[in-house]
Scaffold this active site. Structure first.
Site, mmCIF file in Angstrom:
data_model
loop_
_atom_site.group_PDB
_atom_site.id
_atom_site.type_symbol
_atom_site.label_atom_id
_atom_site.label_comp_id
_atom_site.label_asym_id
_atom_site.label_seq_id
_atom_site.Cartn_x
_atom_site.Cartn_y
_atom_site.Cartn_z
ATOM 1 N N LEU A 212 0.825 -1.205 0.000
ATOM 2 C CA LEU A 212 0.000 0.000 0.000
ATOM 3 C C LEU A 212 0.857 1.253 0.000
ATOM 4 C CD1 LEU A 212 -2.636 -0.993 2.706
ATOM 5 C CD2 LEU A 212 -2.996 -0.872 0.246
ATOM 6 N N GLY B 178 8.924 1.774 7.484
ATOM 7 C CA GLY B 178 8.693 0.500 6.855
ATOM 8 C C GLY B 178 7.527 0.546 5.901
ATOM 9 N N ASP C 271 0.135 15.070 15.186
ATOM 10 C CA ASP C 271 0.349 15.086 13.745
ATOM 11 C C ASP C 271 -0.977 14.932 13.029
ATOM 12 O OD1 ASP C 271 1.787 15.368 11.461
ATOM 13 O OD2 ASP C 271 2.363 13.257 11.330
#
Ligand SMILES: *[C@@H]1O[C@H](CO)[C@@H](O)[C@H](O)[C@H]1NC(C)=O
Ligand SMILES: *[C@@H]1O[C@H](CO)[C@@H](O)[C@H](O)[C@H]1NC(C)=O
Ligand SMILES: *[C@@H]1O[C@H](CO)[C@@H](O)[C@H](O)[C@H]1NC(C)=O
Ligand SMILES: *[C@@H]1O[C@H](CO)[C@@H](O)[C@H](O)[C@H]1NC(C)=O
Ligand SMILES: *[C@@H]1O[C@H](CO)[C@@H](O)[C@H](O)[C@H]1NC(C)=O
Ligand SMILES: *[C@@H]1O[C@H](CO)[C@@H](O)[C@H](O)[C@H]1NC(C)=O
Ligand SMILES: *[C@@H]1O[C@H](CO)[C@@H](O)[C@H](O)[C@H]1NC(C)=O
Ligand SMILES: *[C@@H]1O[C@H](CO)[C@@H](O)[C@H](O)[C@H]1NC(C)=O
Ligand SMILES: *[C@@H]1O[C@H](CO)[C@@H](O)[C@H](O)[C@H]1NC(C)=O
Ligand SMILES: CC(=O)N[C@H]1CO[C@H](CO)[C@@H](O)[C@@H]1O
Length: 820
Positions: free
Chosen positions: A508, A514, A627
């Site tokens: 995706l 990662g 965030d």
């Protein structure tokens, strides 16, 4: 003889002009009594620069200026009549026989003149445009310089041009910004050489306390700020003598068009023209991050942009006002833990790799050695620190400070111009007696860089990059497994099967820590697998902590962690799969935004608000997300919003259409002040982000990179403007068509503006937001949002706000951004 030759050239020149008239392209000179009218130009010998009249689009104002002959769109480097535009198109430029260039209007009124001063009588002046972009008036006979445009800089610093002070005449060579992109009159910023103490370059804003210190030249760069001396494209130099003090840059390969500009927003930028790309490429954007705000961390504070929080005190110093320091007001800086007294004696402690403090209160001798310098400082009670003035080659020179040391930052990574400074400290022996165990350290405390959201939750996690032996991991996992029944542990085998052995087709996206894969479990059900890269700095213990922590967060508006997989080298997190990508995918895309009607958007606003209430107060952990942004709001199959990335960094990166922007921001780093916001733990910073998000949802516009033809405000400023003018509904995204309900929209804008108020104390808590959205209770009218570019005080959240990006990214491509 020579005189005759000159005359010959002169007459030939005249003849040539008469013959070829204005059709001559190579004409670079204006002779006395010759006029240049609107439409005529002169061009430098190698056709680099062109001088003539011009006006801006939609304007009848006429200016005389110099621009690059071959650059399109036209880029002006100098404007003669900045403050007094000509109003009629039949104005002319004339060189009178006294050596003055004059701009005359039709009625023969003088609008502007070069006011040449060095005129020698009986000379024959000529004005010539050189390939450097310098317009010079000189005596054609003696070749003496009478006047030059380089002595009257505008907003552009060209190679060879000086910024500094002419000590004989007292004249300043300083740059002044334009008012706007199409108004060359003097704007609010000036780059100048400050000659108090050791001379240094400053970027200052008029009528405001805002200033940035570029710093002083140390042989390799402007101390710790810009190692621009080493670029193989250009070199800088610094001259200090009885006659003048200046900095200047020159090109190593003179074929590239290069300019530094102080733009109307006050940013000082170096551009190089790309012949292939036909674009000005930004090479250097000094003074872009929070640490470049003058005195951001206060006296004896060091600003390190990669740290969270960015400010720390020098070893041996502590915050002057610990309470304010802890809420991110660093402006009062630090004080010594030990007072210096003559009885106790002193030591000098060396600190390295810094942009050295403001040198306005300094003394210098450029030929002393460091030893001599130490003696000077040691024997003067008011001396607080010393350093070399020149660090190129054999380090030399002596610079001593008196008083507090301010505006110090850690040199940006890769910058070679960072310096050592020796700070006078109370005798260590005395300190030791007071505080046994205090060790002397000659370097700054290392606070590991915080990578965006990695450090979170209420755990004070430190990111050591170590891994324990696998057997130990397993033991840990098994132990925790028993303690935590909610969390499922997947075997590597299961995950491999689900993701077709991490097939590229299942990938995706790739995040900082990662890759993320889509998977289908054998027993059914879709999952998203985040496979932490082996180079990830995350240690096993932190991983464990996070997994357990996140697992305990259960809310319908948070992405659910299903479990994890730890086996061998592999560490993976398994999340529920979100089929409808993320909010930004819909919001900021011309076509997709149609798919998101107002009821859905309102549902999303409410959902995010409830998710945040849960994070902020309902969960046991009280988490600040830090965030929050459109790309971190994922959407499930029913378009329910789910906050993600509250646990691990950069989940579902693929959904971020800004992946590249992120890269740029990371590289520019400095441009994006969100950086500085990291580590500032306040619930109200999430509230602020939420407010931005709400306004983005209503308007369908990104706050970052927002632009409007009428003004230079960002989205928040725009919304505020409309709100004040009583037409907030004009903010509504056109893609919404008629689907919106006025009351809900107005309420959302009100909530949005309340959340982005400059003063964090005025911002509502998330639970009041939910109440208000639910129609219970009202919020007071919002005050001005924090959308400014000027920070009077390092606001906890104002950083997020500066998305009125200092560099208008839209206008430039940033191909290479150097070390900083
Ligand atoms: C320029 O014009 C003035 C007056 O029009 C005249 O006195 C002068 O001699 C002229 N100079 C030259 C070099 O033609
Ligand atoms: C410039 O003029 C054009 C056409 O006359 C007009 O459409 C446009 O809005 C004007 N732009 C500004 C900034 O005034
Ligand atoms: C910049 O230089 C000009 C011309 O010398 C001078 O008038 C002006 O005061 C200078 N600006 C500042 C801020 O020093
Ligand atoms: C100067 O630039 C030109 C064109 O960019 C390039 O071909 C040439 O090799 C450069 N010269 C040096 C000395 O770098
Ligand atoms: C600077 O230091 C050198 C070497 O110590 C000395 O000879 C010189 O006189 C000093 N100059 C000034 C202006 O103090
Ligand atoms: C000590 O330093 C201060 C500031 O640099 C200076 O004004 C003063 O003259 C110095 N005193 C002596 C004795 O050199
Ligand atoms: C998965 O792929 C790796 C290398 O990409 C390979 O070594 C391994 O044998 C594969 N495992 C399975 C079960 O296919
Ligand atoms: C939107 O859809 C139209 C028609 O399908 C297409 O031409 C256009 O490129 C799309 N715009 C974007 C930004 O994807
Ligand atoms: C959201 O996902 C569901 C299930 O995959 C799909 O049916 C629906 O069309 C999606 N909605 C949008 C707006 O893409
Ligand atoms: C560790 C260190 O440098 N100690 C010195 C501190 O200063 C005194 C005199 O002021 C010296 O005697 C110490 O050796």
């Amino acid at each position: 003889m020579e005189h005759r030759n000159m005359c010959l050239i002169y007459w030939c020149g005249l003849l040539l002009i008469l013959i070829t008239d204005s059709t001559s392209a190579a004409r670079d000179t204006i002779f006395p009594n010759q006029t240049l009218k609107n439409g005529d130009t002169i061009v430098s010998a190698n056709e680099i620069f062109e001088l003539g009249f011009f006006s801006f689009k939609n304007s009848s104002f006429l200016y005389l200026g110099i621009w690059y002959k071959k650059v399109s769109p036209r880029t002006y480097v100098w404007v003669a009549n900045r403050e007094v535009p000509l109003l009629d198109a039949s104005s002319i430029l004339k060189l009178n026989d006294k050596g003055d260039l004059q701009l005359l209007s039709v009625s023969n009124t003088q609008v502007w003149t070069s006011q040449s001063t060095k005129l020698v009588t009986n000379s024959s002046p000529v004005a010539q445009l050189l390939d450097s972009g310098n317009l010079v008036i000189r005596d054609d006979i003696s070749s003496n310089l009478i006047w030059q445009s380089f002595d009257h800089p505008g907003d552009t610093w060209l190679p060879g041009m000086k910024i500094g002070v002419d000590r004989l005449t007292g004249r300043n060579w300083n740059l002044t910004s334009w008012k706007t992109d199409d108004n060359p009159s003097v704007g609010s910023n000036t780059v100048l050489m400050n000659t108090n103490g050791y001379p240094q370059l400053y970027n200052m804003r008029h009528e405001s306390s805002f200033q940035q210190r570029i710093g002083y030249w140390n042989g390799l760069g402007f101390s710790g700020a810009l190692g621009i001396g080493l670029k193989n494209l250009y070199t800088f130099d610094f001259v200090l003598n009885e006659k003048e003090i200046y900095s200047r840059f020159s090109l190593i390969n003179s074929t590239s068009l290069t300019r530094m500009i102080l733009n109307p927003e006050g940013n000082f930028l170096l551009f190089v023209w790309s012949d292939t790309g036909h674009i000005w490429q930004l090479y250097l954007a000094p003074l872009m991050d929070a640490c470049d705000q003058y005195g951001f961390c206060g006296p004896y504070g060091i600003c390190s942009i990669n740290n969270a929080p960015p400010c720390s005190c020098f070893e041996g110093f502590e915050p002057k006002l610990p309470e304010e320091w802890s809420v991110a007001d660093w402006s009062n800086g630090c004080k010594s833990k030990m007072y210096l007294t003559p009885e106790k004696g002193h030591n000098f402690t060396k600190f390295s790799n810094l942009k050295l403090p403001d040198s306005q209160n300094s003394w210098f001798n450029r030929s002393m050695s460091l030893e001599e310098c130490e003696n000077v400082c040691a024997s003067n009670v008011s001396c607080t620190a010393f350093a070399n003035t020149n660090i190129r080659g054999v380090k030399s020179g002596c610079l001593t400070w008196s008083g507090e040391l301010t505006d110090i930052r850690e040199a940006p990574q890769g910058d070679v111009s960072g310096q050592d400074i020796y700070i006078k400290m109370a005798n260590l022996k005395v300190i030791r007696e007071l505080k046994p165990g205090t060790k002397k350290k000659s370097h700054l405390k290392v606070i590991l860089p915080i990578v965006s959201t990695v450090v979170m939750l209420s755990f004070a996690l430190t990111l050591y990059s170590w891994r324990k032996k696998n057997s130990y991991n397993k033991a840990l996992v098994n132990k925790d497994q028993k303690q935590d029944p909610d969390l499922r542990y997947f075997s590597l085998n299961e995950v491999v099967k689900a993701t077709s052995n991490f097939s590229i087709n299942n990938k995706l996206g790739q995040g900082g820590f990662g890759a993320v894969y889509k998977g289908v479990l054998e027993e059914g059900g879709e999952i998203a697998v985040k496979r932490l890269s082996k180079t990830s700095k995350q240690g096993i213990v932190e991983f464990q902590n996070e997994v357990i922590c996140i697992a305990k967060l259960q809310h319908r508006n948070l992405v659910k962690l299903l479990g994890c997989c730890v086996q061998g080298e592999e560490m993976m997190l398994i999340y529920e799969y979100m089929p409808n990508k993320s909010l930004d995918f819909f919001l900021f895309d011309e076509n997709n935004s149609m798919l998101l009607d107002w009821p859905q958007r309102y549902h999303i606003i409410n959902g995010i608000a409830r998710g945040l209430v849960y994070l902020h107060q309902d969960s046991r952990l009280r988490i600040i997300h830090r965030d929050l942004k459109a790309s971190n709001i994922l959407l499930d199959s029913n378009m329910n919003p789910k906050i993600s990335d509250f646990g691990l960094a950069r989940m579902f990166k693929e959904y971020e259409t800004e992946a590249n922007t992120n890269h740029v921001v990371g590289t520019l780093g400095y441009i994006s002040p969100e950086y500085a916001a990291n580590g500032l733990f306040s619930l109200k910073s999430d509230v602020f982000s939420f407010g931005v998000l709400v306004l983005e949802i209503v308007s369908g516009k990104k706050n970052r990179g927002f632009s409007h033809q009428d003004h230079h405000d960002n989205l928040l400023g725009h919304a505020w403007r409309l709100y004040k003018e009583g037409k907030p509904h004009e903010l509504v995204d056109v893609a919404l068509g008629d689907s919106w309900t006025a009351s809900e929209v107005l309420q959302s804008i009100h909530v949005g503006l309340s959340c982005v108020q400059q003063n964090a104390d005025y911002r509502p808590s998330m639970s009041s937001v939910v109440h208000m959205l639910g129609g219970e209770g009202a919020l007071p009218p919002p005050k001005q949002p924090g959308f400014l570019t000027e920070m009077t005080k390092p606001e906890v959240d104002s950083t997020l706000i500066m998305s009125k990006s200092p560099v208008s990214i839209n206008k430039v491509t940033i191909t290479q951004l150097d070390a900083r």
